[in-house]
Design an enzyme around this catalytic site. Structure first.
Site, PDB file in Angstrom:
ATOM      1  N   ASP A 103      -5.068  10.639   8.243  1.00 47.93           N
ATOM      2  CA  ASP A 103      -5.284   9.688   9.509  1.00 47.93           C
ATOM      3  C   ASP A 103      -6.202  10.227  10.395  1.00 47.93           C
ATOM      4  O   ASP A 103      -6.010  11.387  10.785  1.00 47.93           O
ATOM      5  CB  ASP A 103      -3.883   9.383  10.018  1.00 47.93           C
ATOM      6  CG  ASP A 103      -3.857   7.762  10.122  1.00 47.93           C
ATOM      7  OD1 ASP A 103      -4.607   7.256  10.585  1.00 47.93           O
ATOM      8  OD2 ASP A 103      -2.943   7.445   9.330  1.00 47.93           O
ATOM      9  N   GLU A 259      -8.894   0.917   9.569  1.00 42.07           N
ATOM     10  CA  GLU A 259      -7.976   0.236  10.073  1.00 42.07           C
ATOM     11  C   GLU A 259      -8.774  -0.764  11.325  1.00 42.07           C
ATOM     12  O   GLU A 259      -8.620  -0.516  12.377  1.00 42.07           O
ATOM     13  CB  GLU A 259      -6.550   0.852  10.616  1.00 42.07           C
ATOM     14  CG  GLU A 259      -5.565  -0.155  10.651  1.00 42.07           C
ATOM     15  CD  GLU A 259      -4.611   0.106  11.935  1.00 42.07           C
ATOM     16  OE1 GLU A 259      -3.506  -0.379  12.027  1.00 42.07           O
ATOM     17  OE2 GLU A 259      -4.874   0.815  12.785  1.00 42.07           O
TER      18      GLU A 259
HETATM   19  O1  TEU Z   1      -2.283   0.314  14.548  1.00 38.99           O
HETATM   20  C1  TEU Z   1      -3.094  -0.289  15.147  1.00 38.99           C
HETATM   21  C2  TEU Z   1      -2.771  -1.612  15.587  1.00 38.99           C
HETATM   22  O2  TEU Z   1      -3.438  -2.484  15.937  1.00 38.99           O
HETATM   23  C3  TEU Z   1      -1.224  -1.901  15.802  1.00 38.99           C
HETATM   24  O3  TEU Z   1      -1.266  -2.602  16.913  1.00 38.99           O
HETATM   25  C4  TEU Z   1      -0.614  -2.660  14.764  1.00 38.99           C
HETATM   26  O4  TEU Z   1      -1.312  -4.108  14.752  1.00 38.99           O
HETATM   27  C5  TEU Z   1       0.876  -2.944  15.165  1.00 38.99           C
HETATM   28  O5  TEU Z   1       1.538  -1.755  15.043  1.00 38.99           O
HETATM   29  C6  TEU Z   1       1.524  -3.734  14.249  1.00 38.99           C
HETATM   30  O6  TEU Z   1       3.016  -3.828  14.739  1.00 38.99           O
HETATM   31  C7  TEU Z   1      -2.351   1.918  14.554  1.00 38.99           C
HETATM   32  C8  TEU Z   1      -1.447   2.402  13.673  1.00 38.99           C
HETATM   33  O7  TEU Z   1      -1.242   1.999  12.472  1.00 38.99           O
HETATM   34  C9  TEU Z   1      -0.135   2.378  14.477  1.00 38.99           C
HETATM   35  O8  TEU Z   1       0.938   2.916  13.790  1.00 38.99           O
HETATM   36  C10 TEU Z   1      -0.276   3.088  15.647  1.00 38.99           C
HETATM   37  O9  TEU Z   1       0.982   2.889  16.513  1.00 38.99           O
HETATM   38  C11 TEU Z   1      -1.443   2.395  16.428  1.00 38.99           C
HETATM   39  O10 TEU Z   1      -2.572   2.503  15.481  1.00 38.99           O
HETATM   40  C12 TEU Z   1      -1.837   3.383  17.689  1.00 38.99           C
HETATM   41  O11 TEU Z   1      -2.287   4.631  17.299  1.00 38.99           O
END
Ligand code: TEU
Length: 550
Positions: A103, A259
């Site tokens: 990541d 992402e």
């Molecule tokens: O998630 C990014 C994000 O947009 C999140 O708000 C997601 O839509 C949300 O977790 C859904 O409930 C990433 C990671 O995947 C997440 O685990 C992290 O908390 C976040 O970034 C911050 O780094």
């Protein structure tokens, strides 16, 4: 055999698997999964047939957001192990023909990172501009942006009298990508990881690295309004991605997966088309977002998938998946997790995942048909976003019961319960007390039971992975719908170089019929014992069959 296909990059035909290390396998009894534990389970992943592994962050972190708040990008949190463990993980993956991606969390870091500690120490510290600071406006936040995990996206630093911006929690300050030294430091860090031999990155929350110029308030007259639009896709966004490609990514045989929030077919092409020289792919989130918002409606899901399959073909690429560490369990929200249909619906959704265009990403436990959990008390949940949403819902007048029930469906902890390896105490995950309680189903939904049962969800995923490896049409083929309505039957043909495979599935817990399968279809794989089949077939609940057409 399939001689007309031009050479294709390896990552298009890869089968990816996401591990959430904290919840995968604990090796030292502290209740938290770790890298040595993961290494001890690589043979299991190899048996499943995956060849690309993504692990969520294991870097040094205060763990406010389970590692997405990084305080040192170039060391490993002692909870998870050491750099030597990562080197061993890379070597052990490669021995098994598995590539490893990590990541890359570069929109923000931890407020405990030395960069931020220096930045907040005074207004004229050289690191001040590494983050985004603004003076108060009329004694309050500089604009009305809400954070994902807090009411406001701004937190006041009392000592220096300015607010800093955080798209996520206050402990996750956004880095200022407009400041060249920030990009240079991140590039050096990425280069360091690539030199260690990893095979690519999943780029966390990457859409947020460039904001709308001037950080304009939302027009909605609310103190904190959640609307992502001005918080992402700023004018330099693509330039920043292109710079990463030019300086770093293109020099290695790696894969990069974004992402990205709020994607359309066109914006995914803009990121993933090879000639753009940005990323290799972005995750497809629209199916999950839609089921979140509207519940599982086969007609809507079919329309969304058809639009993406036909719109991207030959132009761009997605990471395909219905589950990750931020989402409820796919069998619980797309399928039917009751005792009668759990296995069939999990297999049906696996058939869908593994017969569409886009690199499939399986999330740990999905291959077991793991379900959501319903913890009895809000204190049983660990995830900060669960608690944030619970508080917001109480503030708008919900009863505690209703707010808790909501989290039973939507909490990110649904996906984060420890991996159940067997039916023993703590499911073989740990000899200590797990950091998050196991789901109550581990007595029968676990790896040992799945491996022993030829009819398990696991073995269906394994067979479907093998089928996808055998038939390039499932990876590269065109997509054509065979069904024409918004009913529960989803049927399509994937065709490549004259090889035509048809996939027919019933996305519901009731029987359905389908008459559009061409005669002479040869059944290759199904999720239920073979029935009559044929031109006018009755489909049992959640039945899914792959055919080869004449
Ligand atoms: O998630 C990014 C994000 O947009 C999140 O708000 C997601 O839509 C949300 O977790 C859904 O409930 C990433 C990671 O995947 C997440 O685990 C992290 O908390 C976040 O970034 C911050 O780094």
């Amino acid at each position: 055999m399939h001689t007309h296909t031009p050479p294709q990059p390896w990552w298009k035909s890869a089968i990816a698997y996401q591990v959430y290390p904290r919840s995968f396998q604990d090796s030292n009894g502290d209740g938290v999964g770790d890298i040595p534990g993961l290494i001890s389970r690589l043979d299991y992943l190899h048996t499943l047939g995956i060849d690309l592994l993504w692990i969520t962050p294991v870097y040094t972190s205060p763990q406010v957001d389970n590692g997405y708040d990084i305080s040192d990008y170039q060391s490993i949190d002692p909870t998870f192990g050491t750099l030597a463990d990562v080197d061993e993980l890379i070597a052990q993956c490669h021995r098994r023909g598995i590539r490893l991606i990590m990541d890359l969390v570069i929109n923000h870091c931890s407020d405990q990172h030395p960069w931020f500690k220096a930045a907040r120490s005074s207004r004229d510290n050289p690191y001040r501009d590494w983050f985004i600071w603004r003076d108060p406006v009329d004694g309050r936040e500089p604009n009305n942006w809400a954070s994902h995990f807090a009411p406001s996206a701004w937190t006041l630093d009392e000592a220096t009298g300015q607010y800093y911006l955080h798209t996520f929690a206050a402990q996750q300050p956004d880095l200022n990508w407009q400041h060249p030294p920030v990009r240079e430091a991140l590039h050096a860090m990425i280069d360091w990881w690539l030199a260690r031999g990893i095979d690519g990155f999943r780029l966390d929350a990457i859409s947020y690295i460039d904001k709308a110029p001037g950080l304009p308030s939302h027009e909605v007259d609310m103190p904190y309004h959640f609307d992502q639009a001005p918080m992402m896709h700023g004018p330099q966004y693509h330039a920043h991605l292109h710079e990463l490609h030019q300086k770093l990514f293109r020099h290695h045989d790696i894969v990069t997966v974004g992402e990205c929030a709020g994607m359309t077919v066109q914006s995914t092409i803009d990121i993933s088309a090879p000639e753009r020289q940005e990323l290799n792919m972005a995750f497809l989130f629209e199916p999950v977002s839609d089921v979140y918002a509207h519940g599982m409606q086969p007609g809507r899901l079919k329309e969304i998938l058809t639009r993406w399959q036909t719109g991207l073909h030959g132009k761009g690429w997605v990471g395909m998946g219905f589950n990750n560490h931020d989402q409820p369990r796919v069998v619980s929200i797309f399928g039917d997790d009751g005792p009668e249909h759990r296995v069939a619906s999990a297999k049906c959704l696996g058939t869908l995942l593994l017969t569409l265009e886009g690199t499939p990403f399986i999330y740990q436990g999905e291959e077991l048909g793991m379900t959501n959990v319903a913890f009895p008390r809000i204190e049983d949940y660990q995830d900060l976003s669960t608690h944030h949403r619970y508080r917001q819902n109480l503030a708008q007048g919900w009863t505690p019961e209703r707010a808790l029930t909501h989290e039973h469906t939507y909490s990110r902890d649904n996906a984060r319960t420890p991996m159940p390896w067997d039916a023993s105490a703590q499911a073989g995950f740990s000899t200590g007390t797990p950091w998050l309680a196991l789901g109550p189903t581990f007595d029968h939904i676990n790896v040992a039971a799945s491996l022993a049962d030829d009819g398990s969800v696991f073995h269906h995923y394994r067979r479907m992975i093998a089928l996808r490896k055998q038939w390039p049409a499932l990876v590269h083929g065109s997509f054509e719908r065979l069904d024409a309505d918004d009913g529960p039957v989803f049927a399509y043909v994937r065709e490549l170089d004259g090889v035509r495979l048809a996939v027919v599935m019933n996305l519901s817990s009731a029987s359905a019929s389908f008459s559009g399968l061409p005669a002479g279809a040869e059944r290759l794989q199904g999720n239920l014992p073979a029935g009559q089949g044929g031109a006018s077939a009755a489909l049992r609940p959640w039945e899914a069959v792959v055919y080869r057409l004449a």
